[in-house]
Design a protein around this motif. Structure first.
Motif, PDB file in Angstrom:
ATOM      1  N   GLY A  96     -31.227 -45.671  10.657  1.00  0.00           N
ATOM      2  CA  GLY A  96     -32.520 -45.775   9.997  1.00  0.00           C
ATOM      3  C   GLY A  96     -33.697 -45.642  10.940  1.00  0.00           C
ATOM      4  N   TRP A  97     -33.605 -46.226  12.121  1.00  0.00           N
ATOM      5  CA  TRP A  97     -34.736 -46.163  13.039  1.00  0.00           C
ATOM      6  C   TRP A  97     -34.910 -44.755  13.610  1.00  0.00           C
ATOM      7  N   LEU A  98     -33.810 -44.013  13.730  1.00  0.00           N
ATOM      8  CA  LEU A  98     -33.933 -42.625  14.186  1.00  0.00           C
ATOM      9  C   LEU A  98     -34.516 -41.728  13.092  1.00  0.00           C
ATOM     10  N   GLN A  99     -34.216 -42.050  11.842  1.00  0.00           N
ATOM     11  CA  GLN A  99     -34.823 -41.302  10.748  1.00  0.00           C
ATOM     12  C   GLN A  99     -36.325 -41.588  10.680  1.00  0.00           C
ATOM     13  N   ALA A 100     -36.715 -42.825  10.928  1.00  0.00           N
ATOM     14  CA  ALA A 100     -38.141 -43.156  10.974  1.00  0.00           C
ATOM     15  C   ALA A 100     -38.821 -42.456  12.143  1.00  0.00           C
ATOM     16  N   LEU A 101     -38.156 -42.397  13.282  1.00  0.00           N
ATOM     17  CA  LEU A 101     -38.698 -41.682  14.434  1.00  0.00           C
ATOM     18  C   LEU A 101     -38.841 -40.192  14.124  1.00  0.00           C
ATOM     19  N   SER A 102     -37.888 -39.629  13.424  1.00  0.00           N
ATOM     20  CA  SER A 102     -37.969 -38.221  13.030  1.00  0.00           C
ATOM     21  C   SER A 102     -39.187 -37.977  12.154  1.00  0.00           C
ATOM     22  N   PHE A 103     -39.423 -38.877  11.196  1.00  0.00           N
ATOM     23  CA  PHE A 103     -40.581 -38.724  10.324  1.00  0.00           C
ATOM     24  C   PHE A 103     -41.882 -38.836  11.103  1.00  0.00           C
ATOM     25  N   ILE A 104     -41.953 -39.801  12.015  1.00  0.00           N
ATOM     26  CA  ILE A 104     -43.172 -40.001  12.807  1.00  0.00           C
ATOM     27  C   ILE A 104     -43.443 -38.798  13.701  1.00  0.00           C
ATOM     28  N   LEU A 105     -42.416 -38.270  14.352  1.00  0.00           N
ATOM     29  CA  LEU A 105     -42.603 -37.107  15.231  1.00  0.00           C
ATOM     30  C   LEU A 105     -42.983 -35.855  14.443  1.00  0.00           C
ATOM     31  N   ALA A 106     -42.329 -35.630  13.306  1.00  0.00           N
ATOM     32  CA  ALA A 106     -42.661 -34.450  12.501  1.00  0.00           C
ATOM     33  C   ALA A 106     -44.076 -34.565  11.936  1.00  0.00           C
ATOM     34  N   LEU A 107     -44.443 -35.743  11.477  1.00  0.00           N
ATOM     35  CA  LEU A 107     -45.794 -35.945  10.961  1.00  0.00           C
ATOM     36  C   LEU A 107     -46.831 -35.837  12.072  1.00  0.00           C
ATOM     37  N   GLY A 108     -46.505 -36.359  13.249  1.00  0.00           N
ATOM     38  CA  GLY A 108     -47.403 -36.244  14.393  1.00  0.00           C
ATOM     39  C   GLY A 108     -47.618 -34.797  14.810  1.00  0.00           C
ATOM     40  N   MET A 109     -46.563 -34.011  14.801  1.00  0.00           N
ATOM     41  CA  MET A 109     -46.697 -32.596  15.152  1.00  0.00           C
ATOM     42  C   MET A 109     -47.500 -31.856  14.090  1.00  0.00           C
ATOM     43  N   PHE A 110     -47.293 -32.200  12.824  1.00  0.00           N
ATOM     44  CA  PHE A 110     -48.056 -31.589  11.744  1.00  0.00           C
ATOM     45  C   PHE A 110     -49.548 -31.898  11.882  1.00  0.00           C
ATOM     46  N   ILE A 111     -49.876 -33.142  12.183  1.00  0.00           N
ATOM     47  CA  ILE A 111     -51.271 -33.536  12.368  1.00  0.00           C
ATOM     48  C   ILE A 111     -51.858 -32.859  13.596  1.00  0.00           C
ATOM     49  N   ALA A 112     -51.071 -32.751  14.658  1.00  0.00           N
ATOM     50  CA  ALA A 112     -51.554 -32.080  15.872  1.00  0.00           C
ATOM     51  C   ALA A 112     -51.840 -30.609  15.603  1.00  0.00           C
ATOM     52  N   ILE A 113     -51.010 -29.968  14.799  1.00  0.00           N
ATOM     53  CA  ILE A 113     -51.249 -28.561  14.470  1.00  0.00           C
ATOM     54  C   ILE A 113     -52.519 -28.420  13.639  1.00  0.00           C
ATOM     55  N   LEU A 114     -52.737 -29.339  12.699  1.00  0.00           N
ATOM     56  CA  LEU A 114     -53.945 -29.269  11.879  1.00  0.00           C
ATOM     57  C   LEU A 114     -55.208 -29.582  12.668  1.00  0.00           C
ATOM     58  N   MET A 115     -55.149 -30.600  13.493  1.00  0.00           N
ATOM     59  CA  MET A 115     -56.343 -31.041  14.211  1.00  0.00           C
ATOM     60  C   MET A 115     -56.681 -30.135  15.399  1.00  0.00           C
ATOM     61  N   TYR A 116     -55.686 -29.634  16.064  1.00  0.00           N
ATOM     62  CA  TYR A 116     -55.883 -28.814  17.268  1.00  0.00           C
ATOM     63  C   TYR A 116     -55.288 -27.423  17.059  1.00  0.00           C
ATOM     64  N   SER A 117     -55.688 -26.773  15.990  1.00  0.00           N
ATOM     65  CA  SER A 117     -55.093 -25.481  15.639  1.00  0.00           C
ATOM     66  C   SER A 117     -55.399 -24.399  16.675  1.00  0.00           C
ATOM     67  N   ASN A 118     -56.592 -24.420  17.244  1.00  0.00           N
ATOM     68  CA  ASN A 118     -56.922 -23.424  18.270  1.00  0.00           C
ATOM     69  C   ASN A 118     -56.079 -23.623  19.528  1.00  0.00           C
ATOM     70  N   LEU A 119     -55.902 -24.880  19.920  1.00  0.00           N
ATOM     71  CA  LEU A 119     -55.076 -25.187  21.084  1.00  0.00           C
ATOM     72  C   LEU A 119     -53.618 -24.808  20.836  1.00  0.00           C
ATOM     73  N   PHE A 120     -53.136 -25.095  19.625  1.00  0.00           N
ATOM     74  CA  PHE A 120     -51.761 -24.727  19.266  1.00  0.00           C
ATOM     75  C   PHE A 120     -51.589 -23.212  19.284  1.00  0.00           C
ATOM     76  N   ALA A 121     -52.554 -22.499  18.722  1.00  0.00           N
ATOM     77  CA  ALA A 121     -52.470 -21.035  18.705  1.00  0.00           C
ATOM     78  C   ALA A 121     -52.531 -20.465  20.112  1.00  0.00           C
ATOM     79  N   HIS A 122     -53.320 -21.083  20.966  1.00  0.00           N
ATOM     80  CA  HIS A 122     -53.422 -20.605  22.350  1.00  0.00           C
ATOM     81  C   HIS A 122     -52.112 -20.801  23.106  1.00  0.00           C
ATOM     82  N   HIS A 123     -51.492 -21.974  22.960  1.00  0.00           N
ATOM     83  CA  HIS A 123     -50.269 -22.273  23.711  1.00  0.00           C
ATOM     84  C   HIS A 123     -49.027 -21.601  23.121  1.00  0.00           C
TER      85      HIS A 123
END
Length: 94
Positions: free
Chosen positions: A12-39
């Motif tokens: 269960g804790w690894l599934q929660a970690l998976s959700f947090i990491l996937a959601l964090g990456m999704f938010i990072a892509i939305l918030m820093y889209s230019n940086l993501f596109a550059h890298h």
């Protein structure tokens, strides 16, 4: 071996970690889209698809989808998703 490695991540804790990491990456892509596109979209645009693949792996793992076939367990191994997303977050912010 794949079955035992896959069953190690069915906690269960690894599934929660998976959700947090996937959601964090999704938010990072939305918030820093230019940086993501550059890298990840510059000279090698396949890296962006690789990051989306890692997000898909972690979201499938986070919702608790139980994969029975060994081939699909190998393709959607959560450990691979952790490696992809953690390395993408490190490259994106450091």
């Amino acid at each position: 071996m794949i079955n035992s490695l896959y069953s190690l991540t069915r906690k269960g804790w690894l599934q929660a970690l998976s959700f947090i990491l996937a959601l964090g990456m999704f938010i990072a892509i939305l918030m820093y889209s230019n940086l993501f596109a550059h890298h990840f979209g510059g000279k090698i645009p396949y890296l962006a698809l690789f990051v989306f693949y890692g997000m898909a792996i972690l979201m499938i793992h986070a919702i608790g989808f139980d994969i029975k076939k060994t081939v699909w367990q190998c393709i959607f191994m959560p450990i691979l998703g952790y490696l992809i997303i953690l390395s993408a977050l490190i490259v994106l912010f450091y």
